[in-house]
Design an enzyme around this catalytic site. Structure first.
Site, PDB file in Angstrom:
ATOM      1  N   ARG A  52       0.768  -1.221  -0.080  1.00  3.60           N
ATOM      2  CA  ARG A  52      -0.137   0.124   0.161  1.00  3.60           C
ATOM      3  C   ARG A  52       0.920   1.278   0.070  1.00  3.60           C
ATOM      4  NH1 ARG A  52      -4.917  -1.886   4.078  1.00  3.60           N
ATOM      5  NH2 ARG A  52      -6.145  -3.014   2.639  1.00  3.60           N
TER       6      ARG A  52
ATOM      7  N   GLY B 115     -13.434  -2.877   0.063  1.00  2.00           N
ATOM      8  CA  GLY B 115     -14.578  -2.296   0.251  1.00  2.00           C
ATOM      9  C   GLY B 115     -15.224  -1.270  -0.501  1.00  2.00           C
TER      10      GLY B 115
ATOM     11  N   GLY C  28     -10.235  -9.318  -1.872  1.00  2.00           N
ATOM     12  CA  GLY C  28      -8.826  -9.888  -1.189  1.00  2.00           C
ATOM     13  C   GLY C  28      -8.395 -11.268  -1.670  1.00  2.00           C
TER      14      GLY C  28
ATOM     15  N   LYS D  12     -21.158 -15.821   0.719  1.00  2.00           N
ATOM     16  CA  LYS D  12     -22.889 -15.569   0.751  1.00  2.00           C
ATOM     17  C   LYS D  12     -23.400 -14.785  -0.150  1.00  2.00           C
ATOM     18  CE  LYS D  12     -22.680 -15.832   5.834  1.00  2.00           C
ATOM     19  NZ  LYS D  12     -23.029 -15.157   7.309  1.00  2.00           N
TER      20      LYS D  12
END
Length: 397
Positions: A35, A377, A354, A198
């Site tokens: 990062r 996100g 990820g 999910k």
């Protein structure tokens, strides 16, 4: 788009928001500085111009103000080594000392503020905190795509105080351009490969993509909600029984819109959630009662390879199976290799999430992808069609 490419920042004090939320070991040594490296081009451009840089970043999730375990001190030390010059740093929070340090900063010098989340107002989008931060610099650059979906003081609110001097850094600009290319003007056929455990966590993406894609590939644990909804036997495989009606509705809507959807036809199943479990290959809708699906099988890999290589645009978000266990990583690896081969033949492929990103990095294929997103996100919310505050704040006139 307000890019820094055409701007000379000589003599300016630049407030730069980055995502330096990097992993550290027990001795506070940084174990992966990806990062930080991703924002180096922006930092180097500003230094080459002759700007003074005041960097804002967050680290972890502090709960009650200052926490020495979540200080950015190790990050300041590592950044100094990366850019080969001193990085001014103090563990004091905003106040006279910090203001004086910022005021004294000379052209070509760099200062890192302490963890911005030590201020309770940061995550609440406190306007007074944003205004206080804004007084430290002459202009504002946001290069923290990983935090672009947060309306925090340093990622969005602060931009209000720089109506004519706010910009995207190179990392943010690259993310925005690639996501716009993906979602607003894709070459066809456009294939989305969506995984995850999910359905409930990917509803927004699936619904937003219905009007945009030609092919929808559903993998990961979430596929078993679809398989069971179609009457298949899934054994102990993960399933959201309360989402089966939604799964059927999504499939009907895809059919109505002419979107082809693909569910893996075969599965690698196991009798235990471990690398040493007994395994066998079965049709995906014929999993025995005491067994659980852990990955897609070779027939599914072959089918996906054909879909991927006939596509001009690909979005891949989510693994094919329990990727973190080596015995069940072959499906995800096969997808990564197919996507890389498609890119070599001119396909535009975006990878985000990820596990998908981890897969392409582990296989040393990241450089062969058209675009690998840095923000999990933030990318998810963009794909759901949401407005990201960190992007909107820079684009607002």
């Amino acid at each position: 788009m307000k890019s820094i490419t055409e701007v000379n920042f000589a003599g300016k004090k630049v407030l730069l928001r980055v995502d330096f939320n990097v992993p550290v070991d027990d001795n506070k040594n940084i174990t992966d500085d990806t990062r930080m490296r991703e924002s180096l081009p922006t930092i180097q451009k500003l230094l080459a111009d002759g700007a003074a840089i005041i960097i804002m970043a967050h680290f972890g999730r502090p709960k009650n103000g200052f926490d020495p375990n979540l200080s950015l001190a190790p990050v300041a030390k590592h950044l100094s080594e990366m850019i080969n010059r001193p990085v001014a740093f103090t563990q004091e929070l905003l106040g006279d000392k910090v203001t004086a340090m910022a005021a004294a900063l000379k052209n070509g010098e760099v200062m890192l503020l302490e963890n911005i989340r030590f201020y309770p107002g940061e995550t609440k989008g406190d306007v007074a905190l944003a205004e206080q931060l804004s007084k430290l610099g002459d202009c504002y650059i946001n290069d923290a795509f990983g935090a672009a979906h947060r309306e925090h003081s340093s990622t969005a609110v602060i931009a209000r105080f720089f109506p004519n001097d706010k910009y995207f850094g190179f990392l943010m600009e690259n993310e925005v351009r690639n996501l716009e290319k993906l979602m607003q003007n894709p070459q066809r056929p456009f294939t989305a490969i969506i995984g995850g455990s999910k359905v409930s966590s990917k509803i927004g993406i699936l619904e937003n993509l219905l009007d945009k894609v030609d092919n929808m590939v559903i993998i990961g644990g979430m596929r078993y909600t679809f398989t069971k909804a179609l009457g298949g036997k899934i054994g102990k495989s993960i399933c959201e029984d309360d989402k089966m009606d939604l799964a059927l509705e999504l499939m009907h809507r895809m059919e109505a819109k002419g979107v082809k959807y693909y569910l893996p036809s075969d599965s690698l199943i196991a009798d235990d959630f471990s690398n040493n479990a007994n395994t066998k290959l079965v049709p995906s809708n014929e999993v025995p009662d005491e067994w659980e699906s852990m990955d897609i099988g070779p027939e599914s890999c072959k089918m996906l390879d054909e879909v991927i290589k006939s596509s001009k645009t690909i979005l891949w978000n989510g693994p094919a199976g329990v990727f973190e266990i080596p015995a069940f990583s072959k499906g995800t690896q096969a997808i990564a290799k197919s996507v890389a081969e498609a890119c070599a033949n001119g396909t535009f492929a975006a990878v985000g999430g990820g596990d998908s990103v981890a897969a392409v990095k582990q296989l040393n294929l990241a450089d062969q992808m058209s675009y690998v997103s840095t923000g999990g996100g933030a990318m998810l919310e963009y794909l759901e069609g949401k407005t990201l505050p960190g992007i909107a704040a820079i684009l607002e006139k």
